[in-house]
Every structure is written in C-alpha cells, then in structure tokens.
Motif scaffolding. Structure first.
Motif, short mmCIF file in Angstrom:
data_model
loop_
_atom_site.label_atom_id
_atom_site.label_comp_id
_atom_site.label_asym_id
_atom_site.label_seq_id
_atom_site.Cartn_x
_atom_site.Cartn_y
_atom_site.Cartn_z
N LEU A 341 90.87 -65.08 39.03
CA LEU A 341 89.31 -64.65 39.38
C LEU A 341 89.20 -64.89 40.77
O LEU A 341 88.30 -63.89 41.47
N SER A 342 89.82 -65.77 41.45
CA SER A 342 89.69 -65.68 43.03
C SER A 342 90.31 -64.71 43.62
O SER A 342 89.80 -64.48 44.71
N THR A 343 91.53 -64.26 43.19
CA THR A 343 92.04 -63.04 43.84
C THR A 343 91.47 -61.92 43.42
O THR A 343 91.94 -60.74 43.94
N LEU A 481 81.12 -70.29 35.89
CA LEU A 481 80.74 -69.13 36.44
C LEU A 481 79.03 -68.98 36.87
O LEU A 481 78.37 -68.35 37.71
N GLN A 482 78.33 -69.78 36.02
CA GLN A 482 76.90 -69.94 36.04
C GLN A 482 76.47 -70.92 37.43
O GLN A 482 75.53 -70.63 37.77
N ARG A 483 77.51 -71.53 37.83
CA ARG A 483 77.13 -72.36 38.97
C ARG A 483 77.96 -72.20 40.06
O ARG A 483 77.47 -72.52 41.32
N PHE A 484 79.07 -71.48 40.23
CA PHE A 484 80.04 -71.44 41.47
C PHE A 484 80.61 -69.95 41.60
O PHE A 484 80.67 -69.27 40.41
N GLN A 485 80.56 -69.58 42.82
CA GLN A 485 81.52 -68.35 43.03
C GLN A 485 82.64 -69.17 43.84
O GLN A 485 82.41 -70.17 44.43
N PHE A 486 83.96 -68.55 43.54
CA PHE A 486 85.26 -69.30 44.18
C PHE A 486 86.25 -68.17 44.66
O PHE A 486 86.06 -67.13 44.13
N GLN A 487 86.97 -68.78 45.45
CA GLN A 487 87.88 -67.94 46.25
C GLN A 487 89.19 -68.87 46.41
O GLN A 487 89.27 -70.08 46.58
N LEU A 488 90.37 -68.28 46.63
CA LEU A 488 91.70 -69.18 46.88
C LEU A 488 91.43 -69.84 48.34
O LEU A 488 90.98 -68.91 49.22
#
Length: 515
Positions: A341-343, A481-488
């Motif tokens: 999901l990060s990519t 998902l409710q609390r964070f957005q994330f990326q590599l």
C-alpha cells in the motif's frame, strides 16, 4: 571346552547375521532405494540431478539459499526466484516434471493445479512431512498428526476457531492494535510524521494478540512463550547447517545447549498455564472464552463422549502451534500489505475511504469487517504475492497413484506455493503486479476454479487458524488506515526471504504521517 565351542559359534553367527542385516539396511537406505526411486521417476518422464550419496541436492540447496538471502531485489522483480532459488533453478533446468533430492529421498515438484487438488484432498494418502527434530521443537500438534489422530484432534480444535468465538476475541485484538498505534502516535507527535521500521512492531502485535486470545488472564506468561519461540527460530537458523550430519542434535555446541534450555522453559510455562486453567475450570472459576479454554472444554467433552482425547502433552503441542502459526502468519501478511500500500497509494486511498465509510473513527466491529470488500481484495492479493509459506510438502507412506503416476512408498512432493502464485500461465502476463482487482469477484473467479491459490494450504487440512489471521489483519489494517497515511522510506531495502515464513530481511522502514 567342547560345550563352549558350539555356543561361541552360535553367538558369532548371530553377530555376523546382525551386522549383515544392519549393513544391508544402511546400503538400501543410502543407495539401493534411492536408485530405485530414480529409475521409477525417470521411467515416468521425470527429470532431476543424478542421486549423490546421502547428500542429494541438499548442499547446493543450502548454498543457493545462503547466497540469495542477503540480496536486495527490486519491488518489480519476481519474488519467487529470490525466495526459492534452487527449486526455481531445477524447474528451469528440467521443466515442470522435475524432482529434487532431499538427502536420499526425491521430492517431485508439483505445480499442476489439478495434481495439487488431488494431493490436498487426500490426506490419508498423501501425508504431511513430519518435522525434523528442529521443527518438532517449535511446531507439532495438528501440523504433523495423521489419519485418525488428526481427525480427532481437528474435531477437538474446531470449536475454538468458529466465527462466533472469534467475535468474543475481538476486544482483545482491538486492545493489542490500539497499544501499537499509540506508540506510533507518540513517535509522530512533534512533527506529524516519522520514519519507523514497522516490522518489529507488527511482530510484537501478532505475539500480543495470540498471547491474549490464547491465554487470556495468563497473558504475561504467554508473552514470555512468544519471546522464547522467536529465539527458537534464530537458533534454528544457526543449527540448519548441521542437519546433514547424523546425530547433529547431540553435538555439544552452544546453539544446541541453548535450544534445549529454551524448549524446557517453554514446556514448564505451558504445563503451568494449562494445569492452572484445568484446576480453575474444575471449580468453575473461569470462563472458556480464549483459545486454551475453548480447547480444554472441547477436549473434555470429547473424553466424556468417546473415552479418549488429548493428554496434557498433546495440548501443549497445540498451544505451541497456536503461537508460531498464529503470530508468524499475521505479522507477515500485515508487513507486506503495508509495503504494497506504500507503493500503491491509489489502493491505500481506496482502502481508507472504505474503512472511513464503514466505521468513521470507531473501532471496527465484526459485522463491518465482513463487508470490507476492498480491504479483503488487498489482503488476498498480498497473500498471492507474498504467501507466508513459500512451499508445502507431502509424503507417500505407502505405494499410491497420483493420476496416472505410480508412486513408490517413501517418495515426497513439494508444492512451491510462491512459484504457483506467480505463474504467468495461471495469472497472466501481469502475474508479478499488485492488482487486487483480480479478486473483485472472489477467489473462485480469480482462479477460474483451479487449485492455484493456496496461501493457507487447501483441502481438509487447510490452516485451522486462517479466519483468526484474516480477522486480526483486517482489524489492524483498519485501525492503521484510520490514523495514518504511509509511504516507503528511501532507506527501505526490499529483500523478502523465507525464514520458516517469508519475511523482510532488512525490516520495513516506512514514513508515517498522522491524519
């Protein structure tokens, strides 16, 4: 003296006969039977390396694994080539009717979905491979029992994993996930974002969940077992290089001594937890709402009904299996899901929209989890690309047939799950791509009814804990998902490799942004 001579002669004859018998058995095991296997397989169109005394292909198998394990690969590369390099090389060399020598025993590589269906659907004909002494120290229970014992134990275990029982365990899963997320929120508190290696956190989360759901009020003792089992895995990797030598487990080396100490401590902890629970149940002081309580209750009912059930040693083996399978499967699924999901931020956004629409900022409830279509598709696609077990094995205890193939007793099968899941002939030219939409109409539609998707195994022996693993993964992913957005993170190194299960060798560094 005349009376002694016949006696000595008789003793000598017995000794010579015994030595000759033992010698023939050794020669048969090391040479005659392997050559018989080799001829039988080649006569039926199978191909592999010529048999080499005792070692077979094991040294090359281990050497290629050591060479590939530390390597970094690209996210777009074929994970299966990296994860099972020797199996891939043998199939590339000899085709799909290939076999590998595990010591003096050949193992046919099975990638045909119809053959896999037959193997998985006939557990009395095709047995699980019993773990070697190393595996037996960590695993056991349902994973290695067979025939009537397996049927009885599976019947006893089933009630603990029923959907209705999983609902009762949901608050424990919530609590474990919430504690992990609070730690992450503390790390991003000052700037709103932070780089975090999420892999250790997810390992701890899965151990925390299985500790709470398996042992309830004995949670802290359960945590200690989880920590000890993680150490067992590390010790197993140290000892793997010795297993080609007969009697390796008796070598007076540090890893062997520590392994014995750890095994004894786990046994003592489990025996104590189970004994206390049994005594509390006898006087009605405890509810049977965790896995151990449900197992003991079901076992007691089986004994009353049929006069036989599991003894305490067998219950202990099932508890060890709860821990290892329960924690490893879920942590692996979650870490590869976050990486994917990060990519693929478009899928991360779609999953978050679905979660927010279903729950807002509330804790996910059981019924709502069952209606998360996009989240389910994502998890299914991750299990295709990164199945926890890279391969499954079976043995043939007595002469049998697989379709029109004649199989002599003692032969093995390997189902290279990760090769099957990446096969372009099955999944199309885009088989290496992350495309959750494959599962938009369910698994049966995605596989066109073929037995080509088996992240939890298949047939009657399909993983008993798959529903618990999926519920836990959905809860954890929803709350993240409710609390964070994330990326590599730029520091992330992609190196998936199986250490019993498929793991990120260099961790999973992500940049988390607070929403």
């Amino acid at each position: 003296m005349e009376d002694i001579s016949p006696f000595l002669l008789a003793i000598s004859l017995v000794a010579v006969t015994s030595v000759a018998t033992i010698t023939m058995k050794v020669v048969n095991w090391l040479w005659l039977r392997p050559k018989k296997y080799e001829k039988s397989l080649k006569d039926q169109g199978f191909h592999g390396n010529p048999y080499r005394l005792l070692r077979g292909d094991m040294l090359e198998f281990a050497a290629m694994a050591r060479e590939n394990r530390p390597k970094q690969i690209e996210l777009s590369d074929n994970v299966s080539f990296h994860a099972v390099p020797y199996i891939h090389s043998i199939i590339k060399k000899y085709g799909k009717k290939a076999f590998i020598w595990f010591g003096p025993t050949p193992s046919i590589q099975v990638t045909n979905p119809e053959q896999i269906r037959e193997i998985m659907s006939k557990p009395r004909t095709f047995h699980k491979i019993h773990p070697n002494p190393l595996g037996d120290m960590i695993l056991g229970g349902l994973i290695s029992s067979e025939d009537d014992k397996w049927s009885r134990d599976r019947k006893i275990m089933n009630p603990a994993f029923h959907f209705e029982k999983l609902k009762i365990m949901l608050p424990e899963i919530h609590q474990s996930c919430n504690e992990m997320i609070k730690k992450w929120e503390t790390l991003v508190l000052d700037t709103g974002s932070a780089e975090i290696d999420v892999w250790p956190s997810l390992e701890d989360l899965s151990g925390d969940v299985i500790s709470r759901t398996a042992f309830g009020s004995n949670y802290e003792e359960g945590r200690r077992i989880f920590i000890l089992q993680k150490e067992q895995v590390d010790l197993t990797l140290q000892l793997m290089k010795f297993i080609v030598f007969p009697g390796w487990r008796y070598l007076p080396i540090k890893a062997n001594k520590r392994m014995n100490t750890v095994c004894n401590e786990i046994q003592i902890l489990l025996r104590g937890i189970i004994s206390k629970r049994q005594k509390a149940m006898e006087v009605g002081e405890v509810k049977n709402e965790d896995l151990l309580g449900l197992l003991l209750k079901s076992n007691s009912e089986e004994i009353k009904e049929n006069g036989i059930g599991m003894d305490i040693e067998e219950v202990m083996k099932e508890c060890k299996l709860f821990y290892f399978a329960g924690s490893e499967t879920t942590s692996n699924l979650l870490v590869w899901t976050l990486i994917m999901l990060s990519t693929h931020p478009e899928w991360q956004n779609r999953a978050r929209e679905e979660v927010v629409q279903a729950f807002g900022s509330r804790k996910p409830d059981f019924d709502g989890l069952n209606h998360l279509k996009i989240v389910t598709m994502i998890l299914q696609e991750v299990l295709r690309l990164y199945p926890p077990a890279s391969m499954l094995t079976r043995s043939v205890p007595k002469d049998a047939k697989l379709g029109n193939i004649n199989l002599p007793a003692g032969i093995m099968f390997t189902v290279p799950v990760i090769l099957l899941h990446h096969d372009p002939e099955i999944w199309g030219k885009d088989s290496l791509k992350f495309k959750p939409e494959r599962f938009s109409e369910g698994v049966s539609s995605a596989t066109k009814g073929k037995f080509s998707y088996i992240p939890f195994g298949g047939g009657p022996r399909i993983c008993i804990g798959q529903n618990l693993a999926m519920v836990e993964a959905k809860v954890a992913l929803t709350m993240i998902l409710q609390r964070f957005q994330f990326q590599l993170s730029p520091s992330y190194v992609h190196a998936p490799f199986p250490i019993l299960t498929l793991q990120p060798q260099h961790g999973a560094s992500l940049i988390l942004h607070r929403l």
